[in-house]
Design a protein around this motif. Structure first.
Motif, PDB file in Angstrom:
ATOM      1  N   SER A 121       0.861  -1.173   0.000  1.00 49.16           N
ATOM      2  CA  SER A 121       0.000   0.000   0.000  1.00 49.16           C
ATOM      3  C   SER A 121       0.899   1.225   0.000  1.00 49.16           C
ATOM      4  O   SER A 121       2.098   1.132   0.271  1.00 49.16           O
ATOM      5  CB  SER A 121      -0.944   0.011   1.216  1.00 49.16           C
ATOM      6  OG  SER A 121      -0.207   0.036   2.433  1.00 49.16           O
ATOM      7  N   VAL A 143      -4.343   0.672  -2.425  1.00 49.87           N
ATOM      8  CA  VAL A 143      -3.987  -0.743  -2.413  1.00 49.87           C
ATOM      9  C   VAL A 143      -4.401  -1.356  -3.750  1.00 49.87           C
ATOM     10  O   VAL A 143      -5.103  -0.737  -4.550  1.00 49.87           O
ATOM     11  CB  VAL A 143      -4.676  -1.507  -1.255  1.00 49.87           C
ATOM     12  CG1 VAL A 143      -4.259  -0.951   0.094  1.00 49.87           C
ATOM     13  CG2 VAL A 143      -6.195  -1.470  -1.394  1.00 49.87           C
ATOM     14  N   SER A 246      -0.878  -4.378   5.469  1.00 49.23           N
ATOM     15  CA  SER A 246      -1.807  -3.554   4.683  1.00 49.23           C
ATOM     16  C   SER A 246      -3.222  -4.116   4.649  1.00 49.23           C
ATOM     17  O   SER A 246      -4.069  -3.628   3.886  1.00 49.23           O
ATOM     18  CB  SER A 246      -1.281  -3.415   3.240  1.00 49.23           C
ATOM     19  OG  SER A 246      -0.130  -2.606   3.201  1.00 49.23           O
ATOM     20  N   THR A 248      -4.254  -6.817   3.383  1.00 50.96           N
ATOM     21  CA  THR A 248      -4.591  -7.395   2.078  1.00 50.96           C
ATOM     22  C   THR A 248      -4.205  -8.865   1.947  1.00 50.96           C
ATOM     23  O   THR A 248      -4.474  -9.471   0.916  1.00 50.96           O
ATOM     24  CB  THR A 248      -3.927  -6.585   0.945  1.00 50.96           C
ATOM     25  OG1 THR A 248      -2.525  -6.457   1.200  1.00 50.96           O
ATOM     26  CG2 THR A 248      -4.553  -5.207   0.824  1.00 50.96           C
TER      27      THR A 248
END
Length: 505
Positions: A121, A143, A246, A248
């Motif tokens: 990110s 992102v 992040s 993710t």
């Protein structure tokens, strides 16, 4: 040790060695420690160099300090993109990243790209957001696709000289750390094809093995993509998911500090198609995989391909998984049986592990304790190779060895012998070199070694020693330097690759 034409030709005592090689050039190392050179199996070369010659935010201790560094860099470099790396809001008292408005105040009207330490990110200025076609009014870090677009726009603002100086700086650093080879993990959304092509033309003594992270569906596509990119394999950062920091990484259950379960970039069907195509084309494949759901998807795909093409065909390619932070015992057993290599980054645990680290914040203490289970992987027959993911963590192989030995979770560490082997022999094997001698110093091995100034070598350790440094000659691992908290880090005096000195202090 005698070296002939880039190969170790003899190992033994000094006196007979001089007698056997009367005309040899003799280099007296004065008692320094000699060991096989390291290989870093996960590096982003240009990004590493940009942190070295540009704006490295890793030492910023607060949001205010980060913005001060941006302000100062922008003033000192008025004609270039403000490219910064390695901020980590979890270590700041403010516990948040910079906003777009704060970046605008620090560098008015400038293109500012600041990537988080995990590189999954970034925060960026209004000007750069507009150039990338990303909403300019948002204060949320970008992102996934938005991050890729912003990074492409920022990369386009770098000059050819910026990129070249960065690459040379990164490879020089590697050589000065006793590293003879790096594995570049490139891809269309990471650094781009032009960057990889330029990197592969750089003349430097440190060897570069290139991985290209782009999925294919057929063997012909795999062969064509390999030829078009100049890469050596189709893996590395081929993203199945993102990162924990992040939010993710792809999880089965939501994050403890957010309402998301992360992102999935490839499903089991796409993973299996890529694996099957590469296996059929006799090409090493691999994936970036961190979250438990991502690991599950990869293991499912590996089993499918093994069923279709046969276990020996899959195992024979030495396919790789990068990071592999969340893995169960059952999954590790499958990976070991299928000949999968784990390219792991032990310093991740040193940075973010522990009861109160970033992993515990993101996942809760129970899930966090299970991350990066190096001992589980090794005991399951998974071949380990150590990398840094530089610039995410420093390109410093001794730090990786030490972190693997001093894992924050009891039972997850590996021995010094295993850690050193994973950073040398295992790392060569992860790069497709399976001659049985690369990464060792025996007659017939490539003369790739480093010379170190160390405080003390542990030649033998008591059985009750915490270190348990191995001296078994069958391991082909030399006596190792002390890497306790109170021990001075080894200092590289010379790095030699295939008989050619690539660094000398």
């Amino acid at each position: 040790m005698a070296v002939t034409d880039g190969t170790v030709s003899w190992i033994g005592e000094d006196r007979p060695g001089r007698a056997l090689h009367p005309d040899a050039e003799i280099v007296d190392l004065g008692g320094a420690f000699v060991a096989p050179a390291f290989v870093d199996t996960h590096v982003h070369t240009t990004a590493t160099g940009l942190a070295l010659i540009g704006l490295d935010l890793g030492a910023a201790e607060s949001l205010t300090a980060c913005l001060d560094r941006v302000r100062r860099y922008a003033a000192e470099h008025p004609d270039t993109v403000v490219w910064g790396q390695n901020w980590d809001e979890t270590t700041w008292p403010e516990q948040r990243p910079p906003t777009t408005a704060e970046l605008e105040e620090a560098a008015p009207g400038r293109a500012v790209y600041l990537t988080r330490i995990d590189a999954h990110s970034a925060v960026c200025s209004e000007a750069l957001r507009r150039a990338a076609g990303v909403p300019a009014e948002s204060d949320t870090p970008v992102v996934a696709d938005a991050h890729h677009a912003v990074r492409r726009a920022a990369r386009a603002l770098l000059t050819a000289d910026d990129r070249h100086r960065a690459r040379v700086a990164a490879l020089d650093l590697a050589a000065s750390r006793g590293v003879a080879a790096v594995h570049e993990c490139a891809g269309p959304d990471i650094s781009g094809l032009a960057d990889l092509g330029e990197l592969l033309t750089v003349e430097h003594g440190v060897e570069v093995r290139a991985y290209w992270g782009e999925a294919v569906t057929t063997a012909d596509d795999a062969r064509d993509l390999l030829a078009a990119t100049g890469a050596h394999a189709l893996g590395g950062d081929l993203f199945v998911d993102g990162s924990i920091g992040s939010h993710t990484a792809w999880l089965h259950d939501p994050y403890s500090d957010a309402t998301t379960s992360g992102l999935a970039y490839l499903d089991p069907d796409a993973i299996a198609a890529h694996l099957a195509a590469c296996t059929t084309a006799d090409i090493q494949a691999g994936f970036h995989v961190i979250g438990d759901a991502a690991t599950g998807a990869v293991v499912e795909a590996i089993e499918r391909v093994a069923t279709d093409l046969g276990g020996p065909a899959v195992a024979g390619r030495g396919h790789r998984l990068e990071h592999l932070e969340m893995v169960t015992a059952e999954q590790a057993a499958v990976l070991g049986a299928r000949g999968v290599i784990a390219s792991v980054q032990p310093v991740f645990d040193a940075y973010w592990g522990g009861e109160h680290g970033m992993y515990a914040t993101r996942l809760g203490a129970e899930r966090a304790r299970a991350l990066n289970p190096l001992s589980l992987l090794a005991s399951s027959g998974v071949s380990l190779a150590l990398g840094s993911d530089s610039p995410v963590t420093p390109l410093d192989p001794w730090a990786g060895v030490r972190a693997a030995v001093h894992h924050r979770t009891a039972g997850s560490a590996i021995s010094p012998r295993a850690a050193f082997a994973a950073a040398t022999r295992g790392a060569w094997r992860a790069g497709g070199v399976r001659d049985g001698v690369a990464g060792t110093l025996v007659a017939g091995a490539p003369a790739s070694y480093a010379v170190w100034d160390v405080d003390e070598l542990v030649v033998s350790a008591p059985k009750d020693s915490v270190q348990r440094w191995s001296t078994d000659p069958r391991s082909r691992v030399p006596a190792l330097p002390r890497l306790d908290d109170d021990a001075r880090a080894p200092r590289c005096l010379r790095t030699v690759h295939r008989g050619v000195t690539v660094f000398g202090s």
